[in-house]
Motif scaffolding. Structure first.
Motif, PDB file in Angstrom:
ATOM      1  N   UNK A  10       0.835  -1.203   0.000  1.00 10.53           N
ATOM      2  CA  UNK A  10       0.000   0.000   0.000  1.00 10.53           C
ATOM      3  C   UNK A  10       0.874   1.259   0.000  1.00 10.53           C
ATOM      4  N   UNK A  11       1.746   1.415  -0.995  1.00  6.35           N
ATOM      5  CA  UNK A  11       2.605   2.613  -0.984  1.00  6.35           C
ATOM      6  C   UNK A  11       1.805   3.903  -1.138  1.00  6.35           C
ATOM      7  N   UNK A  12       0.668   3.851  -1.856  1.00  4.62           N
ATOM      8  CA  UNK A  12      -0.135   5.066  -2.010  1.00  4.62           C
ATOM      9  C   UNK A  12      -0.700   5.514  -0.670  1.00  4.62           C
ATOM     10  N   UNK A  13      -1.081   4.551   0.179  1.00  7.22           N
ATOM     11  CA  UNK A  13      -1.600   4.915   1.497  1.00  7.22           C
ATOM     12  C   UNK A  13      -0.529   5.599   2.344  1.00  7.22           C
ATOM     13  N   UNK A  14       0.715   5.120   2.226  1.00  8.81           N
ATOM     14  CA  UNK A  14       1.805   5.749   2.977  1.00  8.81           C
ATOM     15  C   UNK A  14       2.015   7.180   2.497  1.00  8.81           C
ATOM     16  N   UNK A  15       2.036   7.376   1.179  1.00  7.83           N
ATOM     17  CA  UNK A  15       2.226   8.722   0.639  1.00  7.83           C
ATOM     18  C   UNK A  15       1.087   9.645   1.058  1.00  7.83           C
ATOM     19  N   UNK A  16      -0.145   9.131   1.015  1.00  9.76           N
ATOM     20  CA  UNK A  16      -1.289   9.961   1.415  1.00  9.76           C
ATOM     21  C   UNK A  16      -1.199  10.341   2.875  1.00  9.76           C
ATOM     22  N   UNK A  17      -0.791   9.400   3.725  1.00 12.17           N
ATOM     23  CA  UNK A  17      -0.676   9.710   5.145  1.00 12.17           C
ATOM     24  C   UNK A  17       0.430  10.720   5.406  1.00 12.17           C
ATOM     25  N   UNK A  18       1.554  10.551   4.703  1.00 12.30           N
ATOM     26  CA  UNK A  18       2.648  11.503   4.876  1.00 12.30           C
ATOM     27  C   UNK A  18       2.226  12.903   4.439  1.00 12.30           C
ATOM     28  N   UNK A  19       1.482  12.989   3.315  1.00 12.80           N
ATOM     29  CA  UNK A  19       1.007  14.300   2.885  1.00 12.80           C
ATOM     30  C   UNK A  19       0.046  14.917   3.872  1.00 12.80           C
TER      31      UNK A  19
END
Length: 291
Positions: free
Chosen positions: A270-279
Protein backbone atom coordinates in the motif's frame (compact mmCIF):
# COMPACT_ATOMS: atom_id res chain seq x y z
CA UNK A 1 -66.01 -21.27 72.87
CA UNK A 2 -63.51 -23.94 72.13
CA UNK A 3 -59.88 -23.68 72.95
CA UNK A 4 -57.68 -22.52 70.04
CA UNK A 5 -55.77 -25.23 68.19
CA UNK A 6 -52.02 -25.49 68.47
CA UNK A 7 -49.63 -25.15 71.39
CA UNK A 8 -50.16 -22.40 73.96
CA UNK A 9 -48.37 -19.09 73.48
CA UNK A 10 -44.88 -19.21 74.91
CA UNK A 11 -42.84 -15.97 74.67
CA UNK A 12 -39.58 -17.94 75.22
CA UNK A 13 -40.23 -20.39 72.37
CA UNK A 14 -37.15 -20.13 70.03
CA UNK A 15 -39.20 -21.25 67.01
CA UNK A 16 -41.99 -18.76 67.50
CA UNK A 17 -40.49 -16.04 65.26
CA UNK A 18 -39.75 -18.55 62.48
CA UNK A 19 -43.32 -19.86 62.50
CA UNK A 20 -44.74 -16.37 62.42
CA UNK A 21 -42.49 -15.43 59.51
CA UNK A 22 -43.32 -18.56 57.49
CA UNK A 23 -47.09 -18.22 58.03
CA UNK A 24 -47.23 -14.50 57.30
CA UNK A 25 -49.11 -13.77 54.03
CA UNK A 26 -47.15 -12.43 51.06
CA UNK A 27 -47.96 -8.74 50.56
CA UNK A 28 -49.62 -7.79 47.33
CA UNK A 29 -47.77 -5.32 45.13
CA UNK A 30 -49.38 -2.90 42.71
CA UNK A 31 -48.58 -4.06 39.13
CA UNK A 32 -48.23 -0.45 38.04
CA UNK A 33 -45.13 0.13 40.16
CA UNK A 34 -42.89 -1.70 37.66
CA UNK A 35 -41.95 -4.54 40.02
CA UNK A 36 -43.34 -7.22 37.72
CA UNK A 37 -45.77 -8.79 40.28
CA UNK A 38 -49.50 -9.20 39.67
CA UNK A 39 -52.45 -11.58 39.63
CA UNK A 40 -52.75 -14.46 37.23
CA UNK A 41 -55.91 -14.28 34.99
CA UNK A 42 -56.17 -18.05 35.02
CA UNK A 43 -55.89 -18.31 38.79
CA UNK A 44 -57.96 -15.74 40.67
CA UNK A 45 -55.90 -14.17 43.39
CA UNK A 46 -52.87 -16.23 42.49
CA UNK A 47 -49.49 -14.53 42.02
CA UNK A 48 -47.62 -14.54 38.73
CA UNK A 49 -44.24 -13.24 37.66
CA UNK A 50 -43.74 -11.16 34.54
CA UNK A 51 -40.81 -11.70 32.15
CA UNK A 52 -38.87 -8.76 33.57
CA UNK A 53 -39.03 -9.86 37.21
CA UNK A 54 -36.40 -11.59 39.26
CA UNK A 55 -35.73 -12.79 42.78
CA UNK A 56 -33.04 -11.53 45.03
CA UNK A 57 -31.90 -12.36 48.52
CA UNK A 58 -30.19 -9.15 49.51
CA UNK A 59 -31.87 -6.46 51.61
CA UNK A 60 -32.62 -2.97 50.45
CA UNK A 61 -34.49 -3.81 47.22
CA UNK A 62 -37.94 -2.45 46.37
CA UNK A 63 -40.80 -4.72 47.45
CA UNK A 64 -38.83 -6.60 50.08
CA UNK A 65 -41.06 -8.57 52.44
CA UNK A 66 -40.53 -9.82 55.98
CA UNK A 67 -39.53 -13.22 54.61
CA UNK A 68 -36.27 -11.80 53.32
CA UNK A 69 -37.12 -12.30 49.63
CA UNK A 70 -37.23 -9.32 47.33
CA UNK A 71 -38.66 -8.55 43.92
CA UNK A 72 -36.07 -6.75 41.81
CA UNK A 73 -36.05 -5.24 38.37
CA UNK A 74 -34.42 -6.90 35.38
CA UNK A 75 -30.92 -5.35 35.11
CA UNK A 76 -31.44 -4.87 31.38
CA UNK A 77 -34.55 -2.80 32.00
CA UNK A 78 -32.47 0.05 33.40
CA UNK A 79 -29.46 -0.23 31.00
CA UNK A 80 -28.02 3.00 29.71
CA UNK A 81 -25.64 3.09 26.78
CA UNK A 82 -22.13 4.40 27.63
CA UNK A 83 -21.30 7.92 26.60
CA UNK A 84 -18.34 8.07 24.18
CA UNK A 85 -16.87 11.41 23.29
CA UNK A 86 -16.05 12.50 19.75
CA UNK A 87 -12.34 12.58 20.59
CA UNK A 88 -12.45 8.87 21.44
CA UNK A 89 -14.26 8.04 18.21
CA UNK A 90 -11.98 10.15 16.03
CA UNK A 91 -9.18 7.55 16.06
CA UNK A 92 -11.55 4.72 15.09
CA UNK A 93 -13.16 6.28 12.04
CA UNK A 94 -11.91 6.31 8.47
CA UNK A 95 -11.21 9.71 7.01
CA UNK A 96 -12.70 11.19 3.83
CA UNK A 97 -10.27 9.28 1.60
CA UNK A 98 -11.36 5.97 3.13
CA UNK A 99 -8.08 5.37 4.95
CA UNK A 100 -8.33 3.39 8.17
CA UNK A 101 -6.71 4.65 11.40
CA UNK A 102 -2.95 4.23 11.79
CA UNK A 103 -1.62 0.96 13.08
CA UNK A 104 2.09 1.81 13.11
CA UNK A 105 4.24 4.36 14.86
CA UNK A 106 4.81 7.79 13.30
CA UNK A 107 7.40 7.90 10.54
CA UNK A 108 10.69 9.68 11.07
CA UNK A 109 11.18 12.88 9.08
CA UNK A 110 14.87 12.79 8.19
CA UNK A 111 17.57 10.12 8.17
CA UNK A 112 20.59 10.41 10.41
CA UNK A 113 23.92 11.42 8.96
CA UNK A 114 25.02 7.80 9.30
CA UNK A 115 22.22 6.63 6.97
CA UNK A 116 21.79 9.59 4.61
CA UNK A 117 24.97 8.80 2.71
CA UNK A 118 23.52 5.48 1.52
CA UNK A 119 20.28 6.90 0.05
CA UNK A 120 19.97 8.16 -3.51
CA UNK A 121 18.08 11.43 -4.24
CA UNK A 122 14.83 9.94 -5.58
CA UNK A 123 14.54 7.46 -2.70
CA UNK A 124 12.04 8.22 0.06
CA UNK A 125 13.25 7.53 3.57
CA UNK A 126 10.86 5.63 5.88
CA UNK A 127 12.85 4.91 9.02
CA UNK A 128 15.90 3.39 10.67
CA UNK A 129 16.23 1.17 13.73
CA UNK A 130 19.03 -0.02 15.97
CA UNK A 131 18.89 -3.59 17.17
CA UNK A 132 17.25 -4.33 20.51
CA UNK A 133 19.44 -3.97 23.61
CA UNK A 134 19.25 -7.75 24.05
CA UNK A 135 21.84 -7.84 21.25
CA UNK A 136 24.34 -6.64 23.87
CA UNK A 137 23.36 -9.13 26.57
CA UNK A 138 26.29 -11.51 26.01
CA UNK A 139 29.07 -8.85 25.86
CA UNK A 140 27.69 -7.07 28.93
CA UNK A 141 27.45 -10.29 30.93
CA UNK A 142 31.03 -11.18 29.96
CA UNK A 143 32.20 -7.73 31.04
CA UNK A 144 30.46 -8.02 34.43
CA UNK A 145 31.80 -11.53 35.02
CA UNK A 146 35.34 -10.48 34.03
CA UNK A 147 35.19 -7.54 36.41
CA UNK A 148 34.29 -9.72 39.39
CA UNK A 149 36.62 -12.62 38.57
CA UNK A 150 39.69 -10.61 37.55
CA UNK A 151 39.12 -8.13 40.37
CA UNK A 152 39.12 -10.94 42.91
CA UNK A 153 42.15 -12.53 41.20
CA UNK A 154 44.08 -9.27 41.26
CA UNK A 155 43.43 -8.81 44.95
CA UNK A 156 44.40 -12.38 45.67
CA UNK A 157 47.66 -12.07 43.69
CA UNK A 158 48.48 -8.72 45.26
CA UNK A 159 48.33 -10.38 48.70
CA UNK A 160 50.77 -13.01 47.51
CA UNK A 161 53.21 -10.32 46.38
CA UNK A 162 53.19 -11.54 42.77
CA UNK A 163 53.42 -8.26 40.88
CA UNK A 164 53.84 -9.70 37.38
CA UNK A 165 50.72 -11.87 37.56
CA UNK A 166 48.70 -8.98 39.01
CA UNK A 167 49.71 -6.83 36.06
CA UNK A 168 48.65 -9.58 33.66
CA UNK A 169 45.26 -9.85 35.35
CA UNK A 170 44.72 -6.07 35.10
CA UNK A 171 45.75 -6.01 31.43
CA UNK A 172 43.45 -8.91 30.73
CA UNK A 173 40.58 -7.00 32.32
CA UNK A 174 41.34 -3.96 30.15
CA UNK A 175 41.34 -6.20 27.06
CA UNK A 176 37.94 -7.67 27.95
CA UNK A 177 36.45 -4.24 28.62
CA UNK A 178 37.88 -2.94 25.35
CA UNK A 179 36.15 -5.80 23.52
CA UNK A 180 32.88 -4.97 25.29
CA UNK A 181 33.20 -1.31 24.30
CA UNK A 182 33.84 -2.36 20.70
CA UNK A 183 30.69 -4.48 20.65
CA UNK A 184 28.64 -1.60 22.08
CA UNK A 185 29.99 0.76 19.42
CA UNK A 186 29.28 -1.80 16.71
CA UNK A 187 25.70 -2.08 18.02
CA UNK A 188 25.32 1.68 17.87
CA UNK A 189 26.38 1.88 14.20
CA UNK A 190 24.34 -1.16 13.18
CA UNK A 191 21.10 0.04 11.53
CA UNK A 192 18.13 -1.53 9.80
CA UNK A 193 16.82 0.93 7.17
CA UNK A 194 13.54 1.05 5.27
CA UNK A 195 12.81 3.19 2.21
CA UNK A 196 10.09 3.12 -0.43
CA UNK A 197 12.44 1.09 -2.65
CA UNK A 198 14.38 -1.32 -0.46
CA UNK A 199 15.40 -2.58 2.96
CA UNK A 200 19.01 -2.29 4.08
CA UNK A 201 21.28 -3.33 6.93
CA UNK A 202 24.38 -1.22 7.52
CA UNK A 203 26.96 -2.32 10.10
CA UNK A 204 30.66 -2.23 10.89
CA UNK A 205 32.90 0.45 12.38
CA UNK A 206 36.13 0.25 10.40
CA UNK A 207 34.96 -2.05 7.62
CA UNK A 208 31.45 -0.99 6.65
CA UNK A 209 29.03 -3.55 5.23
CA UNK A 210 25.86 -2.55 3.38
CA UNK A 211 23.36 -5.28 2.51
CA UNK A 212 20.11 -4.47 0.75
CA UNK A 213 17.10 -6.08 -0.93
CA UNK A 214 14.60 -4.34 -3.23
CA UNK A 215 11.04 -4.48 -1.95
CA UNK A 216 9.78 -5.64 -5.35
CA UNK A 217 11.88 -8.80 -5.03
CA UNK A 218 10.67 -9.76 -1.58
CA UNK A 219 8.40 -12.77 -2.12
CA UNK A 220 7.94 -13.71 1.53
CA UNK A 221 8.62 -12.03 4.84
CA UNK A 222 8.03 -13.19 8.38
CA UNK A 223 9.23 -12.49 11.87
CA UNK A 224 9.82 -14.90 14.72
CA UNK A 225 9.63 -14.27 18.46
CA UNK A 226 10.82 -16.55 21.21
CA UNK A 227 9.12 -16.38 24.62
CA UNK A 228 11.87 -14.02 25.75
CA UNK A 229 11.36 -11.97 22.58
CA UNK A 230 7.65 -11.64 23.28
CA UNK A 231 8.34 -10.55 26.84
CA UNK A 232 11.01 -8.00 25.85
CA UNK A 233 9.48 -7.03 22.48
CA UNK A 234 12.12 -8.08 19.95
CA UNK A 235 12.24 -10.60 17.12
CA UNK A 236 14.03 -11.98 14.06
CA UNK A 237 13.01 -11.01 10.52
CA UNK A 238 13.37 -13.50 7.67
CA UNK A 239 13.18 -12.26 4.07
CA UNK A 240 12.82 -14.53 1.05
CA UNK A 241 13.48 -13.55 -2.56
CA UNK A 242 12.20 -16.03 -5.20
CA UNK A 243 14.14 -18.91 -3.65
CA UNK A 244 17.51 -17.28 -4.37
CA UNK A 245 20.38 -16.64 -2.04
CA UNK A 246 20.62 -13.01 -1.07
CA UNK A 247 22.86 -10.83 1.05
CA UNK A 248 19.99 -9.83 3.31
CA UNK A 249 17.94 -12.76 4.56
CA UNK A 250 17.87 -12.92 8.37
CA UNK A 251 18.00 -9.89 10.66
CA UNK A 252 18.10 -10.74 14.35
CA UNK A 253 17.07 -8.81 17.45
CA UNK A 254 14.99 -6.06 15.83
CA UNK A 255 12.84 -4.03 18.23
CA UNK A 256 9.04 -3.74 18.01
CA UNK A 257 8.77 -6.52 15.39
CA UNK A 258 5.01 -6.25 14.95
CA UNK A 259 5.16 -2.49 14.34
CA UNK A 260 8.08 -2.93 11.96
CA UNK A 261 6.36 -5.79 10.13
CA UNK A 262 3.25 -3.65 9.53
CA UNK A 263 5.36 -0.81 8.25
CA UNK A 264 7.31 -2.95 5.77
CA UNK A 265 4.18 -4.75 4.53
CA UNK A 266 2.36 -1.45 4.10
CA UNK A 267 5.26 -0.11 2.08
CA UNK A 268 5.21 -3.22 -0.10
CA UNK A 269 1.47 -3.44 -0.77
CA UNK A 270 0.00 0.00 0.00
CA UNK A 271 2.61 2.61 -0.98
CA UNK A 272 -0.14 5.07 -2.01
CA UNK A 273 -1.60 4.92 1.50
CA UNK A 274 1.80 5.75 2.98
CA UNK A 275 2.23 8.72 0.64
CA UNK A 276 -1.29 9.96 1.42
CA UNK A 277 -0.68 9.71 5.14
CA UNK A 278 2.65 11.50 4.88
CA UNK A 279 1.01 14.30 2.89
CA UNK A 280 -1.76 14.60 5.44
CA UNK A 281 0.70 14.71 8.33
CA UNK A 282 2.73 17.38 6.51
CA UNK A 283 -0.39 19.48 5.97
CA UNK A 284 -1.35 19.14 9.63
CA UNK A 285 2.17 20.15 10.69
CA UNK A 286 2.01 23.25 8.47
CA UNK A 287 -1.41 24.13 9.88
CA UNK A 288 -0.08 23.82 13.43
CA UNK A 289 2.90 26.02 12.58
CA UNK A 290 0.58 28.63 11.04
CA UNK A 291 -1.63 28.58 14.09
Amino acid sequence: MGSPSGPPFDPDDPDRERRERDTEPIPRVDPDDGLGYGSDPGRPGGPSLSDDAGLGDGPGYPGEGPSGRAWIRDPEAGYQSPEISEDELAGLRADASGMAPRRVLPLEDEPSSLVARYLFPTERYRGEWKRHWIHLATPLLIGVAATFVLGYLSGFLAGRDVGALTTVAVLLWFAVMGWVAWRVADWWYDRFILTNKRVMVVNGIITRQVAMMPLVRVTDMKYEQTPAGRALNYGTFVLESAGQEQALREIKNLPNPNELYLRVVEEMYEPQAVEARLGKEADEAKADDGA
